[in-house]
Write a protein that holds these residues in place. Sequence first.
Motif, PDB file in Angstrom:
ATOM      1  N   GLU A   1      17.176 -67.985 -84.406  1.00  0.00           N
ATOM      2  CA  GLU A   1      17.227 -68.599 -85.729  1.00  0.00           C
ATOM      3  C   GLU A   1      16.436 -69.894 -85.649  1.00  0.00           C
TER       4      GLU A   1
ATOM      5  N   ARG B   1      12.680 -71.710 -93.350  1.00  0.00           N
ATOM      6  CA  ARG B   1      13.056 -70.810 -92.252  1.00  0.00           C
ATOM      7  C   ARG B   1      11.834 -69.996 -91.830  1.00  0.00           C
TER       8      ARG B   1
ATOM      9  N   ASN C   1      20.887 -66.994 -82.135  1.00  0.00           N
ATOM     10  CA  ASN C   1      21.888 -66.540 -83.092  1.00  0.00           C
ATOM     11  C   ASN C   1      21.545 -65.123 -83.538  1.00  0.00           C
TER      12      ASN C   1
ATOM     13  N   THR D   1      10.386 -66.523 -90.299  1.00  0.00           N
ATOM     14  CA  THR D   1      10.742 -65.111 -90.199  1.00  0.00           C
ATOM     15  C   THR D   1      10.425 -64.579 -88.804  1.00  0.00           C
ATOM     16  N   ASP D   2      10.911 -63.362 -88.531  1.00  0.00           N
ATOM     17  CA  ASP D   2      10.659 -62.746 -87.221  1.00  0.00           C
ATOM     18  C   ASP D   2       9.168 -62.550 -86.979  1.00  0.00           C
TER      19      ASP D   2
ATOM     20  N   ALA E   1      22.235 -62.394 -88.725  1.00  0.00           N
ATOM     21  CA  ALA E   1      21.286 -62.728 -89.788  1.00  0.00           C
ATOM     22  C   ALA E   1      21.964 -63.328 -91.005  1.00  0.00           C
TER      23      ALA E   1
ATOM     24  N   SER F   1      17.790 -72.044 -82.443  1.00  0.00           N
ATOM     25  CA  SER F   1      19.091 -71.627 -81.922  1.00  0.00           C
ATOM     26  C   SER F   1      19.042 -70.141 -81.585  1.00  0.00           C
TER      27      SER F   1
ATOM     28  N   SER G   1      20.874 -74.988 -91.431  1.00  0.00           N
ATOM     29  CA  SER G   1      20.869 -74.896 -92.894  1.00  0.00           C
ATOM     30  C   SER G   1      20.244 -76.141 -93.499  1.00  0.00           C
TER      31      SER G   1
ATOM     32  N   HIS H   1      24.580 -68.463 -90.572  1.00  0.00           N
ATOM     33  CA  HIS H   1      23.560 -69.396 -90.109  1.00  0.00           C
ATOM     34  C   HIS H   1      24.184 -70.586 -89.385  1.00  0.00           C
ATOM     35  N   LYS H   2      23.496 -71.028 -88.340  1.00  0.00           N
ATOM     36  CA  LYS H   2      23.854 -72.256 -87.630  1.00  0.00           C
ATOM     37  C   LYS H   2      22.944 -73.411 -88.038  1.00  0.00           C
TER      38      LYS H   2
END
Length: 259
Positions: free
Chosen positions: A204, A220, A45, A222-223, A48, A43, A54, A51-52
């Motif tokens: 995200e 999740r 987004n 990370t960048d 940070a 997504s 989860s 969250h969309k």
Amino acid sequence: MSMPFYVSPEQLMKDRADFARKGIARGRSVAVLQYADGILFVSENPSAALHKISEIYDRIAFAAVGRYNEFENLRIAGVRLADMRGYSYDRRDVTGRGLANAYAQTLGAIFSSGGEKPYEVELFVGEVGDTADGDQIYRLTYDGQVADEQGFAAMGGSAETVTNHIKERYRPGASLEEALRWAVEGLGSTDGGQPREIPVTSLEVAVLDRTRSQQRKFKRLTDSQLARLLAKDETPAPAPAATDDTPVAPPRDPSDPLA
């Protein structure tokens, strides 16, 4: 005494549907794709904290577009339902299909009720299986309709454009890098316009990875992981092997400063 203003049921439902669709169209899209080792959620987004995408339970994830407070209430309700069912019976009794049905009943009841406005949300519920054939992706609309998606899907303001972009490239059994690149390119595509590049910090991304050894399959990215996965392969081609006719350079002298 004045007579109340009459609105036909068909017109009332149409107005409520138009209202919900307009609210959802203002949100940024979410894409979900099956890849070789699980299910990928992507997504756009910039936040940070809000969250969309989860986690709901061990193998189940949730993604949404629309009004944050509304889909956050639905997410919390789903977590509570999953925890209660897993505690009362068995963890294997918590399934994506069961959660999708519960969400469908809730959204359908709210949409058909005349006492409150319809929820301006669309949802994805994904469950990863032991094999790719066991993966499940359910899409739920504002009026409680449920669709069983196969391979990939998108929702939100640019859902049709994103879906068409991914459809041209998608193939079953793709790697995580390929699926992520297709999703990001799809989210950045515009209908008939110049595609835009979405920065990594505005993405995200999460996966349900069946290869994880722990019971929880949600993770999740990370960048730094996204930057590495999205980086283009710029590895130089290997030099040709030396043959008998090819001169071999002498070894360099360590004492030579230009070596």
